[in-house]
Design a protein around this motif. Structure first.
Motif: not given
Length: 140
Positions: A43-51, A69-73, A84-85
């Motif tokens: 990780w470089t710095g913060v870990q969010y947002p991620r998918v 396919c289920q994609i989580n943000v 997130p939207e």
């Protein structure tokens, strides 16, 4: 390449999606099945947002869909990351009208179905993890 690899590459290479996500190992924080732990050195710095995303393949004799396919943000609700939207909309736009050809020459497309919000538990005093799940049918 497998469809999962093609989806991963499409999301990592999309400039709009990439600009909204955290960085892991020098690339966009997009993962098949599960993201590495927050303590991972990539990780470089913060870990969010991620998918992250998963696929589920099913036999369908009517050929309406070959899978899902289920994609989580995943984002934080502390105002320091994208909503997130907004990330979800960028992901949807990235995958819309995209055709994927796997190693066997089969052609697939993702058809967006819906977007649902979620909240994940957080430690007391820490920001709440919030997100959206985008659901797609995988059409052959």
């Amino acid at each position: 390449m497998a469809v999962e690899t093609l989806i991963l590459e499409a999301l990592q290479e999309d400039e709009t999606v990439s600009a909204m996500l955290a960085q892991w190992n020098g690339g966009s924080a997009v993962f098949y099945q599960m993201a590495p732990p927050d303590t991972d050195g990539g990780w470089t710095g913060v870990q969010y947002p991620r998918v992250d995303f998963v696929t589920d393949w099913t036999y369908n004799p009517e050929r309406q869909a070959d899978g899902a396919c289920q994609i989580n943000v995943w984002c934080l609700n502390n105002g320091s990351t994208e909503a997130p939207e907004d990330v979800g909309e960028a992901v949807r736009e990235c995958l819309r009208d995209l055709f994927l050809t796997d190693e066997d020459g089969e052609v697939y497309a993702l058809e967006w179905q819906r977007m649902d919000a979620f909240e994940a538990g957080g430690q007391e005093g820490e920001p709440l993890t919030v997100g959206v799940t985008l659901s797609f049918d995988i059409l052959a």
